[in-house]
Design a protein around this motif. Structure first.
Motif, PDB file in Angstrom:
ATOM      1  N   LEU A   1      -2.839   8.369  -0.505  1.00 55.62           N
ATOM      2  CA  LEU A   1      -2.364   7.615   0.644  1.00 55.62           C
ATOM      3  C   LEU A   1      -3.283   6.417   0.895  1.00 55.62           C
ATOM      4  O   LEU A   1      -4.508   6.538   0.833  1.00 55.62           O
ATOM      5  N   GLY A   2      -2.680   5.276   1.177  1.00 55.07           N
ATOM      6  CA  GLY A   2      -3.452   4.076   1.474  1.00 55.07           C
ATOM      7  C   GLY A   2      -3.861   3.271   0.270  1.00 55.07           C
ATOM      8  O   GLY A   2      -4.392   2.160   0.429  1.00 55.07           O
TER       9      GLY A   2
ATOM     10  N   SER B   1       9.428   0.273   2.105  1.00 53.08           N
ATOM     11  CA  SER B   1       9.612   0.270   3.557  1.00 53.08           C
ATOM     12  C   SER B   1      10.593  -0.816   3.988  1.00 53.08           C
ATOM     13  O   SER B   1      11.311  -0.655   4.986  1.00 53.08           O
TER      14      SER B   1
ATOM     15  N   GLN C   1       2.308   4.293   1.512  1.00 50.96           N
ATOM     16  CA  GLN C   1       2.531   4.712   2.887  1.00 50.96           C
ATOM     17  C   GLN C   1       2.727   6.215   3.013  1.00 50.96           C
ATOM     18  O   GLN C   1       2.311   6.832   3.996  1.00 50.96           O
ATOM     19  N   ALA C   2       3.387   6.827   2.016  1.00 54.23           N
ATOM     20  CA  ALA C   2       3.644   8.273   2.058  1.00 54.23           C
ATOM     21  C   ALA C   2       3.796   8.794   0.639  1.00 54.23           C
ATOM     22  O   ALA C   2       4.233   8.066  -0.263  1.00 54.23           O
TER      23      ALA C   2
ATOM     24  N   ARG D   1       0.839  -1.187   0.000  1.00 58.97           N
ATOM     25  CA  ARG D   1       0.000   0.000   0.000  1.00 58.97           C
ATOM     26  C   ARG D   1       0.883   1.248   0.000  1.00 58.97           C
ATOM     27  O   ARG D   1       2.061   1.194   0.356  1.00 58.97           O
TER      28      ARG D   1
ATOM     29  N   LEU E   1       6.340   3.001  -0.309  1.00 59.78           N
ATOM     30  CA  LEU E   1       5.412   1.877  -0.274  1.00 59.78           C
ATOM     31  C   LEU E   1       5.615   1.052   0.986  1.00 59.78           C
ATOM     32  O   LEU E   1       6.751   0.741   1.359  1.00 59.78           O
ATOM     33  N   ASP E   2       4.520   0.719   1.640  1.00 54.72           N
ATOM     34  CA  ASP E   2       4.542  -0.213   2.761  1.00 54.72           C
ATOM     35  C   ASP E   2       4.606  -1.614   2.158  1.00 54.72           C
ATOM     36  O   ASP E   2       3.602  -2.145   1.691  1.00 54.72           O
ATOM     37  N   SER E   3       5.790  -2.196   2.157  1.00 49.66           N
ATOM     38  CA  SER E   3       6.030  -3.419   1.388  1.00 49.66           C
ATOM     39  C   SER E   3       6.319  -4.604   2.298  1.00 49.66           C
ATOM     40  O   SER E   3       6.993  -4.454   3.320  1.00 49.66           O
TER      41      SER E   3
END
Length: 245
Positions: free
Chosen positions: A221-222, A121, A4-5, A2, A147-149
């Protein structure tokens, strides 16, 4: 994965601003690095010196911020000046200690190397694990998208892959080569030369990835991120083929 920033840097090599949404066109993030501080020889102000860029100390003391249709520069003493102000070039020259002007991008993009810059991330966490004494903050790496990976997603694994984020599709083309900018002090982050040394030792001087735009759109975001092999045939054969060099 997702989103993340999200970050936009309206003026190249100045501090940027976090965003909840980004619009993306074929050039890249709309408004990103659209302006630059330029020295008397026409080189773009940067944290490094190359054929196109010149290191100008003090840039990380300045901040760029959009306010509706206006773009403003913030000085360390708290002053904010719109870029349309007639005296701005003189103010910047006095602050930076050399003659400079602020110029809008013309034919050649101001980007270092590619249209969109992405961080994982998992990369950030791996670097933090290697350097527990240093604060590894995404701001040091000036990416547009973090990316929140999950752990199984790597920069190597994304090469040639297409990322669908919101209504935007990006083709990951190559890794991001790092320079001394990642070590510089900014806001509450201190000078940390060990960051670049560790990136050289553990990541072969590369950290993050660059991408080209396959389909313009918007990112929020998200947003969930889908990864596919679509578009891999457009992957440049050599780093030197990139149009921004």
């Amino acid at each position: 994965m997702r989103v993340q920033a999200l970050w936009q840097y309206p003026i190249k090599s100045l501090l940027g601003e976090p965003q909840k949404h980004l619009n993306v066109d074929t050039r890249g993030v709309v408004g990103d690095r659209l302006f630059a501080i330029v020295d008397a020889q026409g080189k773009l102000g940067s944290g490094k010196t190359t054929r196109r860029f010149k290191r100008i100390d003090g840039l990380f003391s300045l901040r760029a911020m959009t306010d509706g249709e206006a773009l403003r520069i913030g000085f360390p003493d708290g002053r904010w000046t719109e870029i349309s102000r007639a005296t701005l070039n003189d103010e910047l020259s006095g602050f930076l200690g050399e003659p400079v002007t602020i110029q809008q991008e013309q034919d050649v993009p101001h980007h270092d190397d590619a249209a969109v810059h992405v961080l994982l991330s998992t990369e950030l966490q791996a670097l933090q694990d290697d350097l527990p004494e240093v604060r590894i903050d995404p701001r040091r790496f000036r990416a547009n998208i973090v990316l929140d990976s999950p752990k199984y997603i790597t920069a190597d694994g994304l090469m040639g892959r297409t990322l669908t984020l919101g209504s935007t599709r990006l083709l990951v083309t190559h890794k991001t080569e790092r320079c001394g900018m990642v070590t510089m002090a900014q806001d509450d982050l201190t000078f940390a030369p060990q960051i670049l040394r560790k990136i050289a030792q553990q990541f072969d001087v590369h950290f993050g990835v660059y991408a080209k735009v396959l389909r313009p759109g918007s990112i929020s975001l998200g947003d969930a991120v889908a990864v596919s092999s679509e578009g891999a045939a457009q992957l440049p054969m050599r780093h030197a083929d990139m149009p921004f060099k």
